[in-house]
Design a protein around this motif. Sequence first.
Motif, mmCIF file in Angstrom:
data_model
loop_
_atom_site.group_PDB
_atom_site.id
_atom_site.type_symbol
_atom_site.label_atom_id
_atom_site.label_comp_id
_atom_site.label_asym_id
_atom_site.label_seq_id
_atom_site.Cartn_x
_atom_site.Cartn_y
_atom_site.Cartn_z
ATOM 1 N N TYR A 178 -7.927 -6.131 -0.143
ATOM 2 C CA TYR A 178 -8.767 -7.113 -0.846
ATOM 3 C C TYR A 178 -9.691 -7.810 0.143
ATOM 4 O O TYR A 178 -9.321 -8.093 1.277
ATOM 5 N N ARG A 237 2.576 -12.813 8.361
ATOM 6 C CA ARG A 237 1.898 -13.991 7.831
ATOM 7 C C ARG A 237 2.943 -15.014 7.400
ATOM 8 O O ARG A 237 3.743 -14.738 6.513
ATOM 9 N N HIS A 296 0.858 -1.182 0.000
ATOM 10 C CA HIS A 296 0.000 0.000 0.000
ATOM 11 C C HIS A 296 0.895 1.232 0.000
ATOM 12 O O HIS A 296 2.117 1.126 -0.136
ATOM 13 N N THR A 344 1.745 -6.070 4.242
ATOM 14 C CA THR A 344 0.835 -4.944 4.406
ATOM 15 C C THR A 344 -0.408 -5.202 3.564
ATOM 16 O O THR A 344 -0.304 -5.434 2.349
ATOM 17 N N LYS A 345 -1.559 -5.183 4.201
ATOM 18 C CA LYS A 345 -2.801 -5.486 3.493
ATOM 19 C C LYS A 345 -3.095 -4.409 2.443
ATOM 20 O O LYS A 345 -2.963 -3.227 2.694
ATOM 21 N N ARG A 346 -3.551 -4.872 1.294
ATOM 22 C CA ARG A 346 -3.923 -3.973 0.201
ATOM 23 C C ARG A 346 -5.380 -3.569 0.305
ATOM 24 O O ARG A 346 -5.783 -2.544 -0.231
ATOM 25 N N GLN A 385 -2.084 -1.593 9.230
ATOM 26 C CA GLN A 385 -2.619 -2.827 8.663
ATOM 27 C C GLN A 385 -1.543 -3.883 8.409
ATOM 28 O O GLN A 385 -1.848 -4.993 7.977
ATOM 29 N N THR A 386 -0.295 -3.561 8.663
ATOM 30 C CA THR A 386 0.794 -4.500 8.411
ATOM 31 C C THR A 386 0.808 -5.597 9.476
ATOM 32 O O THR A 386 0.635 -5.322 10.664
#
Length: 248
Positions: free
Chosen positions: A246, A236, A132, A242-244, A232-233
């Motif tokens: 989706y 995993r 992001h 970092t989440k995009r 949001q990072t």
Amino acid sequence: MECAFLSKRCFVVGMGPGKESQMTKEAVSVIEQVDYVVGYPVYVELLKKAFPEKEYGSTPMRKEKERCQLALSEAAKGKDVAVICSGDAGIYGMAGLVLELQKDYPEVEVEIVPGITAAVSGAAVLGAPLMHDFAVISMSDLLTPWEKIEKRLRFASEADFVICLYNPCSKKRADYLKKACDIMLESKTDDTVCGYVRQIGREGQEAEILTLKELREARVDMFTTVFIGNSQTEIRNGKMVTKRGYRL
């Protein structure tokens, strides 16, 4: 790849992390065909391993202007010259300075050859921290006052950018990363996911994922690139992601 060469041409080449395998085909083609290569001594030594037959010139740190003038003056003599930079030539590299100094060598043509910058190569080692919006900030205060660096750190942190730090520490700036973490802790939580990679793509590469609180005490150097996640990072499967946004 074939390159059309003219006399009196200066290429500013981003060589990526340092290994030939991580240089673009265009960069390799240019280095193969130029007469003279100019760079910072550390990067010249890296390149000599792949191109030992080339003629090289170098200047030490803080002699960047002289380095670019050397390259342009050799090009003005009719040589094809490459100024090499680690990463990308246009990101904290020599591209801007060569173009500024070109006015004194109007007969020399300048061409910029891009490379893989540390933000990209380091992110690949850690996982996907730059999925992001992100900001890249150099911690070196040789050319930028610390007050301006501090302001950029604070505003980027408040805006919840992922932040990538270049030049996070040196012998004279041993506490700068700690200062940066303290600034970011004003608006980020102490368990914010962070990571760093040292000697990216080179012998002795090291990487670690840790929290912002732990990063404050980490030992890094000028050859380390630091990544501070946004809100949001997360981690995993041992990777920094970092989440995009989706919907899964």
